[in-house]
Each structure stands twice: as structure tokens, then as C-alpha cells.
Design a protein around this motif. Sequence first.
Motif, PDB file in Angstrom:
ATOM      1  N   TYR A   5       0.699  -1.151   0.046  1.00  0.00           N
ATOM      2  CA  TYR A   5       0.405  -0.048  -0.106  1.00  0.00           C
ATOM      3  C   TYR A   5       0.590   1.142   0.129  1.00  0.00           C
ATOM      4  CZ  TYR A   5      -3.760   3.603   1.468  1.00  0.00           C
ATOM      5  OH  TYR A   5      -3.986   4.803   1.649  1.00  0.00           O
ATOM      6  N   TRP A  48      -1.490   0.066  -3.425  1.00  0.00           N
ATOM      7  CA  TRP A  48      -2.016  -0.493  -3.600  1.00  0.00           C
ATOM      8  C   TRP A  48      -2.869  -1.798  -2.406  1.00  0.00           C
ATOM      9  CZ3 TRP A  48      -0.098  -6.211  -6.095  1.00  0.00           C
ATOM     10  CH2 TRP A  48      -0.648  -7.374  -6.687  1.00  0.00           C
ATOM     11  N   ASP A  49      -4.648  -1.068  -3.040  1.00  0.00           N
ATOM     12  CA  ASP A  49      -5.925  -1.167  -1.974  1.00  0.00           C
ATOM     13  C   ASP A  49      -7.108  -2.003  -3.392  1.00  0.00           C
ATOM     14  OD1 ASP A  49      -6.689   0.619  -4.261  1.00  0.00           O
ATOM     15  OD2 ASP A  49      -7.130   2.166  -3.270  1.00  0.00           O
ATOM     16  N   ILE A  50      -7.852  -1.889  -2.731  1.00  0.00           N
ATOM     17  CA  ILE A  50      -9.057  -2.697  -3.329  1.00  0.00           C
ATOM     18  C   ILE A  50      -9.135  -2.928  -4.819  1.00  0.00           C
ATOM     19  CG2 ILE A  50     -10.880  -1.079  -3.295  1.00  0.00           C
ATOM     20  CD1 ILE A  50     -12.523  -3.697  -2.610  1.00  0.00           C
ATOM     21  N   LYS A  51      -9.017  -2.600  -5.812  1.00  0.00           N
ATOM     22  CA  LYS A  51      -9.121  -2.115  -6.957  1.00  0.00           C
ATOM     23  C   LYS A  51      -7.059  -2.795  -7.385  1.00  0.00           C
ATOM     24  CE  LYS A  51      -6.077   1.851  -7.529  1.00  0.00           C
ATOM     25  NZ  LYS A  51      -5.065   1.674  -6.060  1.00  0.00           N
ATOM     26  N   ASP A  52      -6.710  -3.253  -7.048  1.00  0.00           N
ATOM     27  CA  ASP A  52      -5.726  -4.075  -7.362  1.00  0.00           C
ATOM     28  C   ASP A  52      -5.915  -5.457  -7.136  1.00  0.00           C
ATOM     29  OD1 ASP A  52      -3.932  -1.992  -8.256  1.00  0.00           O
ATOM     30  OD2 ASP A  52      -4.185  -1.289  -6.321  1.00  0.00           O
ATOM     31  N   ASP A  53      -7.018  -5.604  -6.202  1.00  0.00           N
ATOM     32  CA  ASP A  53      -6.608  -7.651  -5.611  1.00  0.00           C
ATOM     33  C   ASP A  53      -8.126  -8.343  -7.004  1.00  0.00           C
ATOM     34  OD1 ASP A  53      -4.724  -6.980  -3.310  1.00  0.00           O
ATOM     35  OD2 ASP A  53      -7.343  -6.199  -1.865  1.00  0.00           O
ATOM     36  N   LYS A  54      -8.033  -8.406  -7.693  1.00  0.00           N
ATOM     37  CA  LYS A  54      -8.118  -9.153  -8.634  1.00  0.00           C
ATOM     38  C   LYS A  54      -7.752  -9.846  -9.244  1.00  0.00           C
ATOM     39  CE  LYS A  54     -11.864  -5.079  -8.707  1.00  0.00           C
ATOM     40  NZ  LYS A  54     -12.365  -5.664  -7.888  1.00  0.00           N
ATOM     41  N   ASP A  60     -16.120  -9.899  -4.683  1.00  0.00           N
ATOM     42  CA  ASP A  60     -16.479  -7.821  -4.587  1.00  0.00           C
ATOM     43  C   ASP A  60     -17.477  -8.318  -2.131  1.00  0.00           C
ATOM     44  OD1 ASP A  60     -15.437  -6.732  -6.976  1.00  0.00           O
ATOM     45  OD2 ASP A  60     -17.754  -5.820  -7.205  1.00  0.00           O
ATOM     46  N   ASN A  68     -11.499  -0.735   1.789  1.00  0.00           N
ATOM     47  CA  ASN A  68     -10.771  -0.509   0.566  1.00  0.00           C
ATOM     48  C   ASN A  68      -9.595  -1.566   1.116  1.00  0.00           C
ATOM     49  OD1 ASN A  68     -11.663   1.116  -0.238  1.00  0.00           O
ATOM     50  ND2 ASN A  68     -11.072   3.216   0.023  1.00  0.00           N
TER      51      ASN A  68
END
Length: 89
Positions: A16, A21-27, A50, A65
Motif C-alpha cells: 500500500y 495497492w488497495d481494493i482496486k488491485d485485488d483482482k 466483491d 478499501n
Amino acid sequence: MKVGERTITLQRMFNYRLKGWDIKDDKFQDKAAYEPGTVGIYRNKIVPWDLILKEYYEIRGWTANGVPTKAKLKELKLDDVRCRDELGE
């Protein structure tokens, strides 16, 4: 167990702080993870990643997040680790 929790939380803070790095990168990279399942309870349904991710963050004691909270850092004796926001970045 606590050592593992500290390690995961410290890794998260490292990513982070340095990368944002936060929720948008956990894919998942594989698009198949976002298609309807072929077996099991998600057969012909899309897995609600999600919702699962938000529940995971809550269990970890992180924000919605995906950033560890100050309280969690203190609990794990990592309160000397600072967020980007606290560093003025």
C-alpha cells in the motif's frame, strides 16, 4: 497464527505504501474467475468476489478499501508502520 497475521498485514502495508495497492488491485488475472461457474454451488452463477473480498477485509480488521486500520496495526504491535496519508504522500 499471530506471526502469520503480522506478516500478511505488514506485506499489505508495504504494498500500500510503495505502490498504493488497495481494493482496486485485488483482482484475478484470469478472466475465467469472473465467468459463471461450471461445478459446485456456483454452477451457472458468477462468484460474488466483491462481497467476499469485503468480508475478508472485515475479518482481517482492514478498511473496506483493503488497508489495515490503525487499531489492527496497534494490536499486532506494528503501530510504527505508517500509511501513505500519514507520510504526506
